[in-house]
Design an enzyme around this catalytic site. Structure first.
Site, PDB file in Angstrom:
ATOM      1  N   GLY A  31       0.374  -4.054   4.230  1.00 55.23           N
ATOM      2  CA  GLY A  31       0.193  -5.476   4.444  1.00 55.23           C
ATOM      3  C   GLY A  31       1.487  -6.170   4.830  1.00 55.23           C
ATOM      4  O   GLY A  31       2.565  -5.760   4.403  1.00 55.23           O
ATOM      5  N   HIS A  39      -9.046   3.118  -2.409  1.00 59.89           N
ATOM      6  CA  HIS A  39      -7.644   2.786  -2.126  1.00 59.89           C
ATOM      7  C   HIS A  39      -7.069   1.902  -3.233  1.00 59.89           C
ATOM      8  O   HIS A  39      -6.955   0.692  -3.086  1.00 59.89           O
ATOM      9  CB  HIS A  39      -7.573   2.089  -0.767  1.00 59.89           C
ATOM     10  CG  HIS A  39      -6.220   1.589  -0.371  1.00 59.89           C
ATOM     11  ND1 HIS A  39      -5.040   2.156  -0.830  1.00 59.89           N
ATOM     12  CD2 HIS A  39      -5.852   0.565   0.460  1.00 59.89           C
ATOM     13  CE1 HIS A  39      -4.018   1.499  -0.296  1.00 59.89           C
ATOM     14  NE2 HIS A  39      -4.486   0.532   0.482  1.00 59.89           N
ATOM     15  N   CYS A  59       0.802  -1.235   0.000  1.00 54.40           N
ATOM     16  CA  CYS A  59       0.000   0.000   0.000  1.00 54.40           C
ATOM     17  C   CYS A  59       0.833   1.282   0.000  1.00 54.40           C
ATOM     18  O   CYS A  59       0.287   2.359  -0.212  1.00 54.40           O
ATOM     19  CB  CYS A  59      -0.947   0.007   1.196  1.00 54.40           C
ATOM     20  SG  CYS A  59      -2.024  -1.433   1.248  1.00 54.40           S
ATOM     21  N   CYS A  71      -0.669   2.244   6.548  1.00 49.49           N
ATOM     22  CA  CYS A  71      -0.269   0.912   6.976  1.00 49.49           C
ATOM     23  C   CYS A  71      -0.017   0.075   5.729  1.00 49.49           C
ATOM     24  O   CYS A  71      -0.474   0.412   4.637  1.00 49.49           O
ATOM     25  CB  CYS A  71      -1.332   0.280   7.866  1.00 49.49           C
ATOM     26  SG  CYS A  71      -2.973   0.133   7.121  1.00 49.49           S
TER      27      CYS A  71
END
Length: 418
Positions: free
Chosen positions: A404, A372, A115, A402
């Site tokens: 993954g 997102h 991300c 954040c």
């Protein structure tokens, strides 16, 4: 140019500055942003970009970069694209850039830190400029989530799975959100109330035209799922915001991950989205030489790691780590915060633990309302954040997300369009 060089010499002769004074100081060797644009964000699988392959999305955005910046493409030495799901991203980066009008002398690559890939691409280009490897480069974040591809088809080797944290890297993101909600008592109500506020902010921003200076229109083709007929469309605005969303309406949405818990829903989690964003970076001296507008300054970025099963808490570590490097105070020195809302659970956690002033964070709404697109988000936040800084006439932008597998990243920027 001479004035900038003189100021640089004077800065070196005077006592070093710290904190806010240091990052707002202007030097010829600063890495600056001269263009920050993005496509509209479209709903994956059913929106305006559902039939647009990643390479065409990137190609169209790169053409817009050349059109909007009016820069000689020969001056761009490297292009880095952040992408998560497409194994062909490196080929796409090179081929799309050549087709868009960049010469064979402009190199291209792709990066993937889930991300944060868009921010990682910006950091990659900025670091090359800082090291003197290049003088000008382009960072892109792009994702076609309509194309899918984000699932691991088979498990890890048994030796790796003996380590519990390594095994937890396989947990679905929805499971990590439910873990976080249970471990830190982030209630369903708190998550729904946060998500409702997010949609309401996005609705207000969209109606007021706040996104207009960051979005470039994209013309593409959409196929009718019933007839198969293709029609040409021009996308001009984000598709995610749901007007009229309330806490009451969100409280009726069923849990999205019932196997793991009952607090995260489709209404309080980030939307699955297609989109791309681009950031043009160069040395301040080069921007002045080429008469490019300086939108902002890249100060730095950093990463932090946490237990994979509660990956959403990671911005609460990445943000203090970054700010400590620049001797900055989150509440006193930071004006605008773009924190990616992978799930309301992690957004509420970070808001509370870091004691962030919510009025400063995601003023235009975040990923719960806007979407997102995984590889795009880190770059999209910079585009949106700098635009919001200009609107508010504020200076310091902080972005974070954040990641993954239990990571977080944060970036620091200074708006120079006051």
């Amino acid at each position: 140019m001479a004035t900038e060089r003189l100021n640089s010499i004077l800065n070196q002769l005077t006592p070093s500055k710290n904190g806010l004074a240091a990052i707002t100081q202007k030097n010829p060797d600063d890495v600056v942003i001269t263009l920050a644009i993005r496509t509209p964000l479209a709903r994956a699988g059913r929106g305006g970009l559902k039939d647009t392959p990643l390479e065409f999305m990137v190609y169209m955005l790169l053409k817009k970069v050349l059109e909007k910046s009016n820069i000689d493409p020969q001056m761009v030495e490297d292009i880095c694209i952040g992408n998560v799901n497409d194994p062909k991203a490196a080929w796409i980066a090179r081929a799309a850039s050549l087709a868009a009008g960049f010469p064979v002398t402009t190199a291209a690559s792709s990066v993937n830190r889930f991300c944060s890939s868009g921010l990682k691409a910006v950091q990659d280009i900025a670091n090359q400029i800082n090291m003197g490897s290049i003088e000008c480069g382009l960072a892109v974040g792009a994702e076609s989530m309509s194309a899918g591809g984000d699932r691991i088809e088979k498990s890890f080797h048994p030796e790796i799975l003996k380590n519990s944290d390594a095994a937890d890297c396989l947990q679905p993101m929805g499971q990590t959100s439910e873990n976080l909600g249970k471990d830190f008592n982030i209630s369903r109500e708190a998550q729904d109330r946060y998500a409702a506020e997010c949609h309401q902010r996005a609705e207000r921003a969209q109606k007021a035209g706040w996104f207009d200076d960051e979005i470039v229109p994209i013309t593409t083709k959409v196929k009718d799922p019933k007839s198969g007929e293709e029609k040409e469309v021009t996308l001009t605005k984000d598709e995610g915001p749901r007007y009229g969303t309330t806490f009451e309406s969100l409280s009726k949405v069923r849990p999205a991950f019932p196997a793991y818990g009952d607090r995260s829903t489709g209404g309080n989690s980030s939307q699955v989205t297609d989109g791309a964003a681009a950031i043009l970076l160069m040395k301040r001296s080069k921007a002045i030489e080429m008469n490019q507008p300086i939108l902002g300054k890249f100060c730095g970025a950093t990463v932090a790691g946490v237990a994979p099963r509660i990956m959403g808490i990671a911005p609460s570590l990445a943000i203090p780590k970054l700010l400590s490097k620049f001797q900055l105070d989150l509440n006193k020195d930071i004006d605008v915060i773009e924190l990616n809302e992978a799930f309301a659970s992690m957004a509420v956690y970070c808001l509370n633990v870091l004691q962030i002033d919510h009025a400063k964070m995601n003023t235009r709404g975040g990923a719960i309302a806007l979407g997102h697109p995984l590889g795009c988000t880190g770059a999209r936040q910079i585009v949106t954040g700098l635009s919001e800084c200009r609107r508010q006439k504020k200076r310091v932008l902080l972005t974070s997300m954040c990641i993954g597998t239990g990571q977080g990243m944060a970036g620091l920027f200074v708006n120079e369009q006051l």
